[in-house]
Design a protein around this motif. Structure first.
Motif, short mmCIF file in Angstrom:
data_model
loop_
_atom_site.label_atom_id
_atom_site.label_comp_id
_atom_site.label_asym_id
_atom_site.label_seq_id
_atom_site.Cartn_x
_atom_site.Cartn_y
_atom_site.Cartn_z
N ALA A 56 0.84 -1.12 -0.05
CA ALA A 56 -0.02 0.03 -0.13
C ALA A 56 0.84 1.18 -0.09
CB ALA A 56 -0.80 -0.02 1.22
N ARG A 57 1.99 1.10 0.87
CA ARG A 57 2.97 2.36 0.73
C ARG A 57 3.62 2.66 -0.43
NH1 ARG A 57 6.50 0.50 3.77
NH2 ARG A 57 8.17 0.55 1.98
N ARG A 58 4.11 1.58 -1.10
CA ARG A 58 4.60 1.60 -2.39
C ARG A 58 3.74 2.01 -3.27
NH1 ARG A 58 8.65 -3.64 -1.84
NH2 ARG A 58 10.03 -2.74 -0.03
N ALA A 59 2.44 1.84 -3.44
CA ALA A 59 1.67 2.24 -4.32
C ALA A 59 1.37 3.49 -4.51
CB ALA A 59 0.35 1.52 -4.03
N ARG A 60 1.67 4.43 -3.37
CA ARG A 60 1.74 5.74 -3.46
C ARG A 60 3.04 6.22 -4.08
NH1 ARG A 60 1.48 5.58 2.12
NH2 ARG A 60 2.95 7.04 2.26
N PRO A 61 2.85 7.35 -5.19
CA PRO A 61 3.89 7.82 -5.69
C PRO A 61 4.99 8.52 -4.84
CG PRO A 61 1.90 8.98 -6.52
CD PRO A 61 1.53 7.94 -5.54
N LEU A 62 6.16 8.68 -5.19
CA LEU A 62 7.37 9.41 -4.23
C LEU A 62 7.26 10.95 -4.61
CD1 LEU A 62 10.14 6.99 -4.73
CD2 LEU A 62 8.72 7.16 -2.95
N ASP A 63 7.27 11.65 -3.68
CA ASP A 63 7.27 13.14 -3.81
C ASP A 63 8.48 13.58 -4.52
OD1 ASP A 63 7.06 16.02 -3.65
OD2 ASP A 63 7.43 16.06 -1.38
N PRO A 64 8.49 14.18 -5.63
CA PRO A 64 9.62 14.52 -6.37
C PRO A 64 10.76 15.49 -5.83
CG PRO A 64 7.76 14.87 -7.85
CD PRO A 64 7.34 14.51 -6.37
N ARG A 65 10.10 16.40 -4.86
CA ARG A 65 11.17 17.36 -3.92
C ARG A 65 11.94 16.55 -3.09
NH1 ARG A 65 6.76 21.66 -2.87
NH2 ARG A 65 5.61 19.72 -2.58
N GLN A 67 12.41 13.57 -3.19
CA GLN A 67 13.24 12.50 -3.98
C GLN A 67 14.65 13.10 -4.18
OE1 GLN A 67 11.21 10.46 -7.00
NE2 GLN A 67 12.79 8.96 -7.35
N LEU A 68 14.44 14.24 -4.65
CA LEU A 68 15.63 14.98 -5.05
C LEU A 68 16.55 15.38 -3.41
CD1 LEU A 68 14.48 17.87 -7.44
CD2 LEU A 68 16.01 15.78 -7.91
N ALA A 69 15.81 15.58 -2.51
CA ALA A 69 16.77 15.99 -1.41
C ALA A 69 17.50 14.68 -0.60
CB ALA A 69 15.79 16.57 -0.36
N ILE A 70 16.43 13.50 -0.88
CA ILE A 70 17.14 12.34 -0.39
C ILE A 70 18.28 12.05 -1.25
CG2 ILE A 70 16.82 9.71 -0.17
CD1 ILE A 70 15.48 11.08 1.93
N GLU A 71 18.06 12.02 -2.62
CA GLU A 71 19.33 11.82 -3.63
C GLU A 71 20.53 12.77 -3.41
OE1 GLU A 71 20.29 12.25 -8.40
OE2 GLU A 71 18.27 11.48 -7.73
N ALA A 72 20.37 13.84 -2.89
CA ALA A 72 21.45 14.84 -2.76
C ALA A 72 22.22 14.26 -1.40
CB ALA A 72 20.86 16.36 -2.36
N ASP A 114 11.94 3.61 0.52
CA ASP A 114 11.70 3.70 -0.68
C ASP A 114 12.18 4.85 -1.57
OD1 ASP A 114 9.56 1.92 -0.03
OD2 ASP A 114 8.14 3.56 0.32
N TYR A 115 12.52 5.84 -1.04
CA TYR A 115 13.33 6.98 -1.75
C TYR A 115 14.87 6.41 -2.11
CZ TYR A 115 9.83 10.42 -1.05
OH TYR A 115 8.39 11.03 -1.32
N ALA A 116 15.65 5.80 -0.91
CA ALA A 116 16.84 5.24 -1.23
C ALA A 116 16.87 4.36 -2.29
CB ALA A 116 17.36 4.70 0.26
N ARG A 117 15.74 3.34 -2.34
CA ARG A 117 15.55 2.34 -3.48
C ARG A 117 15.52 2.88 -4.73
NH1 ARG A 117 12.63 -0.79 0.05
NH2 ARG A 117 11.06 0.02 -0.33
N ALA A 118 14.78 3.96 -4.83
CA ALA A 118 14.77 5.02 -6.14
C ALA A 118 15.89 5.26 -6.53
CB ALA A 118 13.70 5.96 -5.86
N VAL A 119 16.83 5.90 -5.71
CA VAL A 119 18.18 6.27 -6.19
C VAL A 119 19.00 5.00 -6.37
CG1 VAL A 119 20.09 7.45 -5.18
CG2 VAL A 119 18.06 8.31 -4.48
N TYR A 120 18.72 4.05 -5.77
CA TYR A 120 19.57 2.60 -6.07
C TYR A 120 19.16 2.29 -7.43
CZ TYR A 120 20.75 -2.26 -5.64
OH TYR A 120 21.11 -3.50 -5.80
N GLN A 121 17.97 2.44 -7.73
CA GLN A 121 17.32 2.10 -9.26
C GLN A 121 17.92 2.70 -10.13
OE1 GLN A 121 15.40 -1.00 -9.53
NE2 GLN A 121 16.15 -0.33 -11.74
N ARG A 122 18.02 3.96 -10.07
CA ARG A 122 18.57 4.92 -10.97
C ARG A 122 20.08 4.54 -11.31
NH1 ARG A 122 18.23 10.73 -10.14
NH2 ARG A 122 18.98 10.63 -12.37
N LEU A 123 20.85 4.44 -10.19
CA LEU A 123 22.24 3.64 -10.70
C LEU A 123 22.15 2.45 -11.06
CD1 LEU A 123 24.15 4.37 -6.99
CD2 LEU A 123 24.60 5.26 -9.26
N ASN A 124 21.41 1.62 -11.12
CA ASN A 124 21.23 0.32 -11.56
C ASN A 124 20.96 0.54 -13.00
OD1 ASN A 124 21.86 -1.20 -9.34
ND2 ASN A 124 19.70 -1.65 -8.69
#
Length: 170
Positions: A56-65, A67-72, A114-124
């Motif tokens: 249920a949590r992962r079904a909600r989209p990530l907040d782009p702002r 996401q950028l903050a976590i990636e930084a 979830d945000y960290a996984r998104a960064v990891y996926q971008r690296l992959n």
């Protein structure tokens, strides 16, 4: 325990005594099996509940702002450059991600993962683009960092399942 009881009493006992020893040992095994079945059912329910909450949590989209903050935070000097990383840069970028993940994971929520996984996926995804140009020794380093990230994530999931199990009524 059953075998030891039978061996000790085997010479000096009657068949009726041995029958009673076997019956008692059978009751002990039944009790242990019932207890284990209850524990397994409780863990199964907790795991199902944890997985349902995650879906249920992962079904909600990530907040782009966010996401950028976590990636930084995670990528440090590689922030904003993931799509431009070269085969020579990727091992260090994965190293940066894993170091920051190790440092910050104690305070992370499930959503932070979830945000960290998104960064990891971008690296992959970038790795897929340049992998054929990467020397084998660097690919091995990247694979080791990937394995560490996944194991850190799995450790978090285990803690979540454990917490959910403790909340289940016994």
């Amino acid at each position: 325990m059953l075998l030891a009881a039978l061996l000790v009493t085997g010479c000096d006992s009657t068949p009726r005594d041995r029958q009673e020893a076997v019956r008692e040992a059978g009751h002990e095994l039944d009790s242990a099996a019932r207890t284990a079945a209850r524990k397994l059912a409780r863990v199964g329910k907790a795991t199902a509940s944890y997985n349902e909450t995650n879906r249920a949590r992962r079904a909600r989209p990530l907040d782009p702002r966010q996401q950028l903050a976590i990636e930084a935070k995670l990528m440090g000097p590689y922030n904003g450059q993931i799509n431009a990383l070269t085969p020579q840069d990727l091992p260090a970028a994965y190293g940066q991600l894993v170091r920051e993940t190790r440092t910050q994971r104690a305070t992370w929520t499930d959503r932070d993962w979830d945000y960290a996984r998104a960064v990891y996926q971008r690296l992959n995804d970038q790795l897929k683009q340049v992998r054929l140009d990467m020397p084998a020794r660097d690919e091995v380093r990247v694979r080791a960092r990937q394995a560490e990230f996944v194991s850190l994530q799995a450790g978090h999931a285990v803690k979540g399942i454990d917490a959910a199990t403790r909340q289940q009524p016994k």
